[in-house]
Design a protein around this motif. Structure first.
Motif, mmCIF file in Angstrom:
data_model
loop_
_atom_site.group_PDB
_atom_site.id
_atom_site.type_symbol
_atom_site.label_atom_id
_atom_site.label_comp_id
_atom_site.label_asym_id
_atom_site.label_seq_id
_atom_site.Cartn_x
_atom_site.Cartn_y
_atom_site.Cartn_z
ATOM 1 N N ILE A 14 -7.280 -31.358 -1.746
ATOM 2 C CA ILE A 14 -5.692 -31.125 -1.548
ATOM 3 C C ILE A 14 -5.102 -32.075 -2.809
ATOM 4 N N ALA A 15 -5.612 -33.235 -3.033
ATOM 5 C CA ALA A 15 -5.097 -34.059 -4.230
ATOM 6 C C ALA A 15 -5.091 -33.310 -5.243
ATOM 7 N N LEU A 16 -6.218 -32.587 -5.719
ATOM 8 C CA LEU A 16 -6.164 -31.799 -6.811
ATOM 9 C C LEU A 16 -5.181 -30.759 -6.995
ATOM 10 N N ALA A 17 -5.103 -30.027 -5.824
ATOM 11 C CA ALA A 17 -4.287 -28.911 -5.842
ATOM 12 C C ALA A 17 -2.628 -29.363 -5.608
ATOM 13 N N THR A 18 -2.422 -30.369 -5.359
ATOM 14 C CA THR A 18 -0.845 -30.756 -5.236
ATOM 15 C C THR A 18 -0.574 -31.692 -6.303
ATOM 16 N N GLN A 28 4.787 -32.442 1.296
ATOM 17 C CA GLN A 28 4.835 -31.329 2.212
ATOM 18 C C GLN A 28 3.488 -30.650 2.230
ATOM 19 N N ALA A 29 3.034 -30.330 0.813
ATOM 20 C CA ALA A 29 1.623 -29.616 0.763
ATOM 21 C C ALA A 29 0.563 -30.486 1.304
ATOM 22 N N GLY A 36 -3.824 -27.748 8.177
ATOM 23 C CA GLY A 36 -4.650 -26.492 8.171
ATOM 24 C C GLY A 36 -6.455 -26.908 7.970
ATOM 25 N N ALA A 37 -6.739 -28.154 7.519
ATOM 26 C CA ALA A 37 -8.273 -28.344 7.503
ATOM 27 C C ALA A 37 -8.558 -28.630 8.785
ATOM 28 N N ARG A 41 -11.050 -26.643 11.147
ATOM 29 C CA ARG A 41 -12.286 -27.308 11.449
ATOM 30 C C ARG A 41 -12.482 -27.234 12.977
ATOM 31 N N ILE A 42 -11.607 -27.335 13.630
ATOM 32 C CA ILE A 42 -11.606 -27.405 15.345
ATOM 33 C C ILE A 42 -11.872 -25.942 15.570
#
Length: 92
Positions: A14-18, A28-29, A36-37, A41-42
Motif C-alpha cells: 500500500i505504501a509503494l502504491a500510494t 484516502q488510498a 480492503g485487505a 482476509r476475513i
C-alpha cells in the motif's frame, strides 16, 4: 503470527502504491487499501474454513503440498536461471 506477516506485507504494498499521490488522496488510498485487505482476509478465511470442512480436501491438499515441496528440492539439471536476463532498471 502469520497474520502479522501478511499485514506487514500489505502495508509495504500500500505504501509503494500510494507514494506519488497527494497528501489527501494518499490518506484516502491507505484507508481504502487497508480496509480492503482486512475485508478480503476475513472473507477468504471464511471460504477456507468452509473448504476444509469438505471430506478429503485436507488429504488432497497435503498430497499437493508434498509434491510441490519435492519439486522444489529435487535436483534439476535443466535450470531456468541461465535464461534469466539481468537489467539495470525496474521497468518491465
Amino acid at each position: 503470527m502469520l497474520n502479522l506477516i501478511l499485514s506487514g506485507d500489505n502495508a509495504v504494498v500500500i505504501a509503494l502504491a500510494t507514494r506519488k499521490l497527494g497528501s489527501n488522496k494518499r490518506n484516502q488510498a491507505i484507508i481504502i487499501g487497508t480496509a480492503g485487505a482486512v475485508i478480503l482476509r476475513i472473507i477468504l478465511m471464511l471460504v477456507a474454513i468452509q473448504l476444509l470442512a469438505i471430506p478429503l480436501v485436507k488429504v488432497v491438499g497435503s498430497v499437493l503440498l508434498f509434491y510441490i515441496a519435492y519439486d522444489l528440492v529435487k535436483p534439476n539439471s535443466d535450470t531456468e536461471i541461465d535464461k534469466v536476463k539481468s537489467g539495470n532498471t525496474y521497468a518491465w
